[in-house]
Design a protein around this motif. Structure first.
Motif, PDB file in Angstrom:
ATOM      1  N   SER A 223       4.066  -3.586  -9.941  1.00 25.92           N
ATOM      2  CA  SER A 223       3.949  -2.341  -9.174  1.00 25.92           C
ATOM      3  C   SER A 223       4.664  -1.220  -9.907  1.00 25.92           C
ATOM      4  N   ILE A 224       4.323   0.004  -9.525  1.00 27.46           N
ATOM      5  CA  ILE A 224       5.038   1.170 -10.060  1.00 27.46           C
ATOM      6  C   ILE A 224       6.207   1.530  -9.152  1.00 27.46           C
ATOM      7  N   GLY A 225       6.400   0.765  -8.094  1.00 26.28           N
ATOM      8  CA  GLY A 225       7.535   0.986  -7.218  1.00 26.28           C
ATOM      9  C   GLY A 225       7.222   1.891  -6.048  1.00 26.28           C
ATOM     10  N   LEU A 226       8.230   2.653  -5.656  1.00 28.42           N
ATOM     11  CA  LEU A 226       8.189   3.501  -4.470  1.00 28.42           C
ATOM     12  C   LEU A 226       8.218   4.970  -4.859  1.00 28.42           C
TER      13      LEU A 226
ATOM     14  N   ASP B 186     -14.027  10.019   0.640  1.00 28.58           N
ATOM     15  CA  ASP B 186     -14.165  11.041   1.679  1.00 28.58           C
ATOM     16  C   ASP B 186     -12.916  11.896   1.853  1.00 28.58           C
ATOM     17  N   GLY B 187     -11.901  11.656   1.007  1.00 25.96           N
ATOM     18  CA  GLY B 187     -10.668  12.439   1.093  1.00 25.96           C
ATOM     19  C   GLY B 187      -9.725  11.976   2.171  1.00 25.96           C
ATOM     20  N   GLN B 188     -10.015  10.845   2.793  1.00 24.78           N
ATOM     21  CA  GLN B 188      -9.160  10.309   3.851  1.00 24.78           C
ATOM     22  C   GLN B 188      -8.409   9.086   3.343  1.00 24.78           C
ATOM     23  N   PRO B 189      -7.156   8.893   3.824  1.00 23.45           N
ATOM     24  CA  PRO B 189      -6.388   7.729   3.394  1.00 23.45           C
ATOM     25  C   PRO B 189      -7.109   6.422   3.724  1.00 23.45           C
ATOM     26  N   VAL B 190      -7.017   5.453   2.808  1.00 23.61           N
ATOM     27  CA  VAL B 190      -7.618   4.135   3.037  1.00 23.61           C
ATOM     28  C   VAL B 190      -6.558   3.203   3.608  1.00 23.61           C
ATOM     29  N   PRO B 191      -6.958   2.102   4.245  1.00 27.71           N
ATOM     30  CA  PRO B 191      -5.974   1.154   4.787  1.00 27.71           C
ATOM     31  C   PRO B 191      -5.127   0.514   3.687  1.00 27.71           C
ATOM     32  N   GLU B 192      -3.959   0.004   4.088  1.00 25.67           N
ATOM     33  CA  GLU B 192      -3.083  -0.707   3.154  1.00 25.67           C
ATOM     34  C   GLU B 192      -3.864  -1.822   2.465  1.00 25.67           C
ATOM     35  N   GLY B 193      -3.617  -1.958   1.158  1.00 24.70           N
ATOM     36  CA  GLY B 193      -4.261  -3.026   0.410  1.00 24.70           C
ATOM     37  C   GLY B 193      -5.615  -2.680  -0.160  1.00 24.70           C
TER      38      GLY B 193
ATOM     39  N   GLN C 150      -0.354  19.747   3.283  1.00 21.72           N
ATOM     40  CA  GLN C 150       0.426  19.786   2.040  1.00 21.72           C
ATOM     41  C   GLN C 150      -0.490  20.080   0.854  1.00 21.72           C
ATOM     42  N   THR C 151       0.138  20.433  -0.272  1.00 21.34           N
ATOM     43  CA  THR C 151      -0.593  20.566  -1.523  1.00 21.34           C
ATOM     44  C   THR C 151      -0.498  19.247  -2.266  1.00 21.34           C
ATOM     45  N   TRP C 152      -1.650  18.682  -2.622  1.00 19.16           N
ATOM     46  CA  TRP C 152      -1.694  17.371  -3.269  1.00 19.16           C
ATOM     47  C   TRP C 152      -2.206  17.484  -4.701  1.00 19.16           C
ATOM     48  N   LEU C 153      -1.631  16.672  -5.561  1.00 14.23           N
ATOM     49  CA  LEU C 153      -2.103  16.515  -6.933  1.00 14.23           C
ATOM     50  C   LEU C 153      -2.962  15.263  -6.980  1.00 14.23           C
ATOM     51  N   LEU C 154      -4.216  15.428  -7.366  1.00 13.61           N
ATOM     52  CA  LEU C 154      -5.133  14.293  -7.478  1.00 13.61           C
ATOM     53  C   LEU C 154      -4.948  13.682  -8.869  1.00 13.61           C
ATOM     54  N   THR C 155      -4.417  12.466  -8.922  1.00 15.01           N
ATOM     55  CA  THR C 155      -3.976  11.904 -10.197  1.00 15.01           C
ATOM     56  C   THR C 155      -5.103  11.363 -11.062  1.00 15.01           C
ATOM     57  N   GLY C 156      -6.233  10.995 -10.430  1.00 15.36           N
ATOM     58  CA  GLY C 156      -7.282  10.347 -11.206  1.00 15.36           C
ATOM     59  C   GLY C 156      -7.018   8.872 -11.433  1.00 15.36           C
ATOM     60  N   ASP C 157      -5.920   8.347 -10.883  1.00 17.03           N
ATOM     61  CA  ASP C 157      -5.587   6.933 -11.023  1.00 17.03           C
ATOM     62  C   ASP C 157      -5.951   6.180  -9.748  1.00 17.03           C
ATOM     63  N   MET C 158      -6.484   4.991  -9.921  1.00 12.53           N
ATOM     64  CA  MET C 158      -6.849   4.136  -8.799  1.00 12.53           C
ATOM     65  C   MET C 158      -5.650   3.260  -8.453  1.00 12.53           C
ATOM     66  N   ALA C 159      -5.318   3.217  -7.163  1.00 18.81           N
ATOM     67  CA  ALA C 159      -4.083   2.560  -6.750  1.00 18.81           C
ATOM     68  C   ALA C 159      -4.280   1.800  -5.447  1.00 18.81           C
ATOM     69  N   VAL C 160      -3.266   0.976  -5.148  1.00 20.09           N
ATOM     70  CA  VAL C 160      -3.184   0.234  -3.893  1.00 20.09           C
ATOM     71  C   VAL C 160      -1.763   0.385  -3.379  1.00 20.09           C
ATOM     72  N   MET C 161      -1.596   0.572  -2.071  1.00 25.00           N
ATOM     73  CA  MET C 161      -0.263   0.554  -1.467  1.00 25.00           C
ATOM     74  C   MET C 161      -0.165  -0.661  -0.555  1.00 25.00           C
ATOM     75  N   ASP C 162       0.968  -1.398  -0.664  1.00 28.94           N
ATOM     76  CA  ASP C 162       1.142  -2.548   0.220  1.00 28.94           C
ATOM     77  C   ASP C 162       1.875  -2.134   1.494  1.00 28.94           C
TER      78      ASP C 162
ATOM     79  N   ALA D 207       4.839  -2.443   2.454  1.00 34.06           N
ATOM     80  CA  ALA D 207       6.208  -1.945   2.305  1.00 34.06           C
ATOM     81  C   ALA D 207       6.260  -0.586   1.617  1.00 34.06           C
ATOM     82  N   GLY D 208       5.117  -0.063   1.185  1.00 29.41           N
ATOM     83  CA  GLY D 208       5.112   1.225   0.512  1.00 29.41           C
ATOM     84  C   GLY D 208       5.257   1.134  -0.990  1.00 29.41           C
ATOM     85  N   TYR D 209       5.121  -0.073  -1.556  1.00 32.10           N
ATOM     86  CA  TYR D 209       5.087  -0.226  -3.012  1.00 32.10           C
ATOM     87  C   TYR D 209       3.658   0.043  -3.483  1.00 32.10           C
ATOM     88  N   PHE D 210       3.544   0.801  -4.561  1.00 34.30           N
ATOM     89  CA  PHE D 210       2.235   1.166  -5.087  1.00 34.30           C
ATOM     90  C   PHE D 210       1.948   0.389  -6.367  1.00 34.30           C
ATOM     91  N   ARG D 211       0.705   0.085  -6.562  1.00 37.76           N
ATOM     92  CA  ARG D 211       0.274  -0.582  -7.791  1.00 37.76           C
ATOM     93  C   ARG D 211      -0.912   0.189  -8.354  1.00 37.76           C
TER      94      ARG D 211
END
Length: 565
Positions: A376-379, A392-399, A432-444, A446-450
């Motif tokens: 993971s890249i951590g928190l 669609d610009g909406q948050p996806v479920p955990e995992g 908020q103002t968001w930066l779209l990273t272009g990286d595909m990720a998953v959050m578990d 506990a809030g750890y991102f991969r």
């Protein structure tokens, strides 16, 4: 929005955090007042205290103003890690200018593009790089050039011996001052250490940091004083056991890269650390010797650097146990590299972080002493919000996989003179103002991102999504593999297939069939490389990031030649 990561911050990391109202010169001034006699810079036997560094910065800022540099003007710095870089960076900012970090590896055409695009009227560079500027001098807006040499920062007798060595090896370039060309060392003799007062605000642009960004077109990310100060403060808040006035940072990653500038330089200045400068990180023996000579306690780096240390034949001859903490950035950290490095150093805490130029650059880090989740890249850092978002610009479920969006005081103002490009990556949503990273990720949970992988590096084979990082982790686990990259190449049946480019450890051997058999043990059939290429070394950026895109283009070109033949 929910922030599950706050419950997993280690003790001492603030859950509620706000940035200061400082600008970058404030960091150096305050540290010079608190630790005047502390060594600020160590460079091949020469030492500069914080008092001396602040005086040099004042001299240089006053000299810049005297030769015509105005507030808001762009000043390009094309230097390796040396004392002159630190003086030029803070001096230009103190004079009210905007710094443009310029890679010493640029060829003339790349240098021309950046000088023209940024509108830089001042260029500070090493004497050895002057011929590249000369080739484009008439086509760029530069009005004044400030030249320095490595010898200017060396103690006697090295200052005398270095030019002799450079002449003997054919590297010497003699640049005479005069007209619009100034000698750096002469400007430091400015009669004034007090430049004309300039009002600096946190929202003022301090730095143009050029990047391919998320769309591949080189452009200058406008990073403000507030962005860069906030990110240094966020890193300090994350590293809970930093000792002001006592740490030693090994600065092997280049300052002209935003990661090296923030973590190795600005964070060090913020906490009064001694910066042990390494001008050439490719010289691994020099890196090792400087760790020992300086007693380095902090060692920010990139995976290829840690990997090179793990596998260098002389590493075992050096005591690396002074290193306490390392944050790896710029590229994914292979699990095997991290494990080996901890063994090599006797337990140094090497953790993976994540960031991008447009965020100054750090947004996520694994806890230094808390729970570290491998792969993971951590928190998110204090003050950073993060979402994984669907099409669609909406948050996806955990995992679930989606694009990583980040928000915080470290996110850039936009791209220099490119409002259309800015609009593609900065978006107002969810208040908020968001930066779209272009990286595909998953959050578990506990809030750890991969990070699964970059959106643009996704390989689609037979309708299946293949993320290169997953394949590369398996390749790195092979005992003979030193460097690895997985890229997509055209496949007439599957659309794309996986191609592996490898560099092997010294003295080790492997065959294509052996590598493919190893991958079959650990990957689903559609993810297994269909072809393997062996190279002496994989191409990298100046900071050491493997150039997947170049490897993919070369592999595709080779396929076309084979097909035509």
């Amino acid at each position: 929005m929910t922030r599950p990561w706050l419950d997993h911050y280690e003790e001492g990391v603030p859950r509620g955090w706000t940035p200061s109202n400082d600008v970058l010169p404030d960091l150096l001034r305050r540290t010079a007042e608190a630790f005047p006699g502390r060594a600020a810079l160590g460079f091949l036997g020469a030492t500069t205290t914080y008092r001396e560094l602040w005086q040099d910065v004042g001299h240089f800022a006053a000299a810049l103003q005297r030769i015509g540099v105005r507030p808001g003007e762009r000043v390009s710095i094309m230097l390796p890690n040396c004392p002159q870089f630190v003086v030029a960076f803070y001096g230009a900012l103190l004079a009210g200018a905007t710094v443009v970090n310029t890679s010493p590896l640029y060829v003339a055409s790349e240098l021309e593009h950046q000088l023209r695009d940024s509108g830089s009227e001042t260029l500070i560079l090493l004497d050895a790089f002057y011929p590249r500027y000369s080739a484009v001098a008439g086509r760029v807006p530069v009005q004044r050039v400030i030249v320095t040499g490595i010898q200017d920062a060396l103690p006697f007798p090295k200052s005398v011996l270095y030019p002799l060595k450079a002449r003997r090896e054919g590297h010497w370039v003699n640049v005479r001052a005069g007209g619009s060309v100034y000698a750096f060392r002469n400007l430091l003799r400015s009669p004034s250490t007090t430049p004309r007062p300039v009002t600096l605000r946190p929202d003022d642009v301090a730095l143009l940091q050029y990047t391919g960004g998320t769309t591949g077109v080189p452009k200058g990310a406008m990073l403000t004083h507030g962005n860069l100060v906030a990110n240094a403060e966020q890193a300090r808040a994350w590293m809970t056991d930093l000792r002001p006035g006592q740490e030693v940072t090994l600065a092997a990653i280049p300052f002209f890269h935003v990661y090296g500038m923030t973590v190795a330089m600005n964070l060090s200045v913020l906490i009064g650390a001694t910066i042990a400068l390494v001008p050439n990180a490719r010289d691994i023996k020099m890196v090792l010797s400087q760790i020992v000579a300086s007693g380095a306690t902090l060692f920010p780096g990139v995976p290829t650097l840690y990997n090179a240390i793990n596998n260098h034949p002389d590493t075992r001859d050096f005591d690396l146990t002074t290193i306490r903490a390392c944050i790896s950035g710029s590229a994914p950290l292979p699990l095997e590299t991290a494990r080996q490095f901890r063994q090599t150093t006797g337990g140094a805490n090497l953790v993976e972080g994540y960031g991008l130029t447009e965020a100054s650059p750090i947004t996520h880090v694994n806890p230094i002493y808390g729970e570290q989740r491998e792969g993971s890249i951590g928190l998110p850092l204090p003050g950073v919000d993060a979402l994984v978002v669907g099409e669609d610009g909406q948050p996806v479920p955990e995992g679930e996989v989606g694009e990583l969006w980040v928000s915080g005081p470290n996110v850039m103002k936009g791209y220099w003179n490119r409002p259309d490009e800015t609009a593609k990556v900065l978006r107002e949503a969810h208040g908020q103002t968001w930066l779209l990273t272009g990286d595909m990720a998953v959050m578990d949970e506990a809030g750890y991102f991969r990070i699964v992988d970059r959106k643009k590096d996704l390989i689609i084979a037979g309708g299946y999504n293949i993320y290169p990082r997953e394949v590369e982790e398996v390749l790195y686990a092979h005992p003979a593999v030193l460097e690895a990259a997985a890229v997509g190449v055209p496949d007439p049946y599957r659309g794309e297939s996986v191609h592996a480019a490898l560099a092997l450890k010294p003295g080790m051997k492997a065959t294509e069939a052996e590598i493919i058999a190893h991958c079959r043990l650990h990957l689903s059939p559609y993810k297994v490389p269909r072809s393997v290429e062996f190279r002496a070394e994989l191409p990298k950026t100046a900071v050491g990031k493997i150039l997947r895109r170049q490897l993919a283009e070369e592999a595709r070109a080779a396929r076309q030649v084979q097909a035509a033949g």
